[in-house]
Write an enzyme that holds these catalytic residues in place. Structure first.
Site, PDB file in Angstrom:
ATOM      1  N   GLN A 212       0.936  -1.090   0.075  1.00  0.00           N
ATOM      2  CA  GLN A 212       0.180  -0.165  -0.175  1.00  0.00           C
ATOM      3  C   GLN A 212       0.888   1.231   0.122  1.00  0.00           C
ATOM      4  O   GLN A 212       0.779   2.037   0.967  1.00  0.00           O
ATOM      5  CB  GLN A 212      -0.846  -0.095   1.216  1.00  0.00           C
ATOM      6  CG  GLN A 212      -1.968   1.117   1.250  1.00  0.00           C
ATOM      7  CD  GLN A 212      -3.026   1.002   0.081  1.00  0.00           C
ATOM      8  OE1 GLN A 212      -3.003   0.266  -0.782  1.00  0.00           O
ATOM      9  NE2 GLN A 212      -3.939   1.834   0.210  1.00  0.00           N
TER      10      GLN A 212
ATOM     11  N   HIS B  54      -2.174  -4.114   0.435  1.00  0.00           N
ATOM     12  CA  HIS B  54      -1.921  -4.394  -0.945  1.00  0.00           C
ATOM     13  C   HIS B  54      -2.552  -3.290  -1.812  1.00  0.00           C
ATOM     14  O   HIS B  54      -3.879  -2.913  -1.518  1.00  0.00           O
ATOM     15  CB  HIS B  54      -2.999  -5.530  -1.316  1.00  0.00           C
ATOM     16  CG  HIS B  54      -2.682  -6.305  -2.435  1.00  0.00           C
ATOM     17  ND1 HIS B  54      -3.592  -7.455  -2.946  1.00  0.00           N
ATOM     18  CD2 HIS B  54      -2.099  -6.040  -3.621  1.00  0.00           C
ATOM     19  CE1 HIS B  54      -3.254  -7.739  -4.302  1.00  0.00           C
ATOM     20  NE2 HIS B  54      -2.308  -6.857  -4.483  1.00  0.00           N
ATOM     21  N   LEU B  55      -2.072  -2.652  -2.635  1.00  0.00           N
ATOM     22  CA  LEU B  55      -2.304  -1.401  -3.115  1.00  0.00           C
ATOM     23  C   LEU B  55      -3.799  -1.325  -3.527  1.00  0.00           C
ATOM     24  O   LEU B  55      -4.193  -2.187  -4.734  1.00  0.00           O
ATOM     25  CB  LEU B  55      -1.270  -0.997  -4.346  1.00  0.00           C
ATOM     26  CG  LEU B  55      -1.529   0.360  -4.886  1.00  0.00           C
ATOM     27  CD1 LEU B  55      -1.774   1.349  -3.891  1.00  0.00           C
ATOM     28  CD2 LEU B  55      -0.567   0.540  -6.190  1.00  0.00           C
ATOM     29  N   HIS B  56      -4.590  -0.528  -3.225  1.00  0.00           N
ATOM     30  CA  HIS B  56      -5.954  -0.292  -3.768  1.00  0.00           C
ATOM     31  C   HIS B  56      -6.168   1.314  -3.244  1.00  0.00           C
ATOM     32  O   HIS B  56      -5.814   1.989  -2.352  1.00  0.00           O
ATOM     33  CB  HIS B  56      -6.970  -0.972  -2.814  1.00  0.00           C
ATOM     34  CG  HIS B  56      -6.791  -0.805  -1.257  1.00  0.00           C
ATOM     35  ND1 HIS B  56      -5.870  -1.263  -0.559  1.00  0.00           N
ATOM     36  CD2 HIS B  56      -7.789  -0.305  -0.566  1.00  0.00           C
ATOM     37  CE1 HIS B  56      -6.141  -1.126   0.847  1.00  0.00           C
ATOM     38  NE2 HIS B  56      -7.505  -0.240   0.806  1.00  0.00           N
ATOM     39  N   PHE B  57      -7.176   1.565  -4.031  1.00  0.00           N
ATOM     40  CA  PHE B  57      -7.577   3.088  -3.927  1.00  0.00           C
ATOM     41  C   PHE B  57      -9.276   2.712  -3.605  1.00  0.00           C
ATOM     42  O   PHE B  57      -9.874   1.697  -4.210  1.00  0.00           O
ATOM     43  CB  PHE B  57      -7.743   3.923  -5.204  1.00  0.00           C
ATOM     44  CG  PHE B  57      -6.078   4.204  -5.524  1.00  0.00           C
ATOM     45  CD1 PHE B  57      -5.887   5.438  -5.194  1.00  0.00           C
ATOM     46  CD2 PHE B  57      -5.780   3.436  -6.342  1.00  0.00           C
ATOM     47  CE1 PHE B  57      -4.356   5.821  -5.560  1.00  0.00           C
ATOM     48  CE2 PHE B  57      -4.269   3.625  -6.835  1.00  0.00           C
ATOM     49  CZ  PHE B  57      -3.830   4.876  -6.213  1.00  0.00           C
TER      50      PHE B  57
END
Length: 452
Positions: A204, A241-244
């Site tokens: 993230q 964990h990368l998220h928008f």
């Protein structure tokens, strides 16, 4: 969250998540009905937008365009709403967010308060340390490759320059697609997660390229009621964990009402944010304008520029500099990608030091991007019933850096060492006096709150 189920309905391997992007699409007739305004709930009509939408979507070349040129409803907008409604009908959400009471709090900025007891009782707990902004991706902990496949709506790729948006049913995905997934613990209508390059398992953290993907998403949705948000670790992200995040709210975010003062113009391309070439606020149109938020409880910045790529470069490099300095931060994309709000914050740090007053801790709000933007998500009925602008101001003021800390951050991120600060004096004087004014306002509030 499980394994061994079939590709269309169960949870399983990461490869299955990719397959779901092709398998779980509504039929073209369903999309056509939404584009004509005849969907299950009138599609975007619930947000007060016109029904004569452009079915072909928008023609996006990556430039910030005049608001009058943004389509009333894009293909991406209508598809997202149609699929989100389908998942609601299938019972995939942990509670009915449309039943959560919501009101606009009387006051200067119109803070939005929502009572959402389900999000606090059923939301996934944080599984990592909150004192480190950058942490290694851990495949053993929950991440979006473990999401149920039926929660995946579609894969998203920005439209080619000069091309209209399009929908391809059953299309082949890239090796690591950017997928849009429902948030099973939603804050508001249409709440989804954009997971860039989901199979690359990026932690993230923000970078210029992933920030650009989120800006493209906001622009191609083309609906001013949709905002896109980002929380770093330490700023109340709960999954590494990368998220928008993105959802629809038919009210201005209070931060969007706040005045701003020009701070610097930056031409992207420096080795780091602090070393990028800085220009005078009245210089050429090829540079990105960074402004200071004034008269707002959380000190931060607004970024505006001539193109999505230029804005993404400045915001992404600033975020990378904050990551290197272990500085938690939040970001909001508003107005269809034309404005980006960026806030460093220190609420978790103050909480750990015992510096947050007990009555604020009792409210139980972890101020992430939506709360900082002015959408206050509350878990107790008594807090919701008695919520005031003064209460919002006090809670958010505990999030903010001090004036001295923000000045040091501006020097690190934007190369500003006192230059152009005179333009900020009036706004910051108003900021310092706002808490007292808000307290006085509380006693004078007698009007019934407007419901949304």
């Amino acid at each position: 969250e499980g394994s061994g189920a079939d590709a269309a309905t169960g949870a399983g391997t990461a490869a299955g998540v990719v397959a779901a992007a092709a398998l779980l699409q509504p039929g073209k007739a369903s999309l056509a009905s939404y584009a004509s305004g005849s969907g299950a709930d009138g599609g975007w009509q619930r947000f007060g937008l016109a029904s004569d939408a452009d079915e072909t979507g928008s023609s996006c070349d990556g430039s910030i365009i005049d608001a009058g040129c943004v389509p009333v409803s894009s293909l991406l907008d209508s598809a997202l709403l149609a699929m989100w409604e389908e998942r609601a009908e299938q019972g995939l959400f942990r509670y009915d967010v449309t039943a959560c009471p919501t009101k606009v709090v009387p006051g200067q900025y119109g803070f939005v308060a929502q009572l959402n007891e389900g999000r606090y009782s059923k939301k996934r707990p944080t599984e990592f340390r909150v004192d480190q902004v950058v942490q290694t991706f851990d495949p053993a902990k929950f991440n979006f490759t473990k999401a149920f496949k039926r929660e995946v709506l579609f894969a998203f790729e920005p439209a080619a320059r000069g091309a209209a948006s399009s929908f391809e049913e059953g299309a082949r995905c890239s090796a690591s697609p950017s997928v849009v997934v429902i948030n099973v613990s939603p804050i508001d209508y249409g709440h989804v997660l954009l997971c860039p390059r989901v199979l690359d398992c990026i932690p993230q953290v923000l970078a210029p390229d992933t920030c650009l993907a989120a800006l493209h998403f906001a622009l191609e949705v083309g609906n001013p009621y949709l905002r896109v948000g980002f929380n770093s670790l330490g700023a109340f992200a709960t999954i590494n964990h990368l998220h928008f995040q993105a959802y629809y709210l038919q009210a201005p975010m209070p931060c969007e009402r706040a005045p701003t003062a020009p701070l610097a113009r930056i031409t992207p391309g420096g080795a780091a944010a602090g070393s990028a070439k800085r220009r005078r606020p009245d210089s050429g149109a090829d540079s990105v304008l960074v402004s200071r938020l004034c008269d707002y409880p959380v000190r931060g910045w607004v970024v505006e520029g001539p193109s999505l790529a230029a804005m993404a470069a400045v915001v992404g490099e600033a975020s990378q500099a904050m990551q290197a300095a272990n500085m938690p931060h939040n970001m909001l994309i508003a107005e269809c990608g034309s404005r980006v709000f960026l806030w460093p914050q220190r609420y978790a740090e103050r909480q750990a030091r015992g510096e947050v007053p007990e009555h604020l801790l009792d409210v139980g709000v972890n101020p992430a991007v939506w709360e900082i933007s002015g959408h206050m998500v509350l878990k107790r009925a008594e807090d919701y019933e008695n919520f005031t602008e003064a209460a919002a101001w006090e809670l958010l003021a505990a999030v903010s850096l001090t004036e001295e800390q923000l000045a040091a951050a501006e020097a690190m991120l934007f190369g500003v060492h006192g230059a152009g600060r005179s333009s900020l004096d009036g706004g910051m004087a108003a900021f310092e006096g706002k808490a007292a004014a808000a307290a006085a306002l509380e006693g004078a509030q007698g009007a019934e709150p407007m419901m949304v």
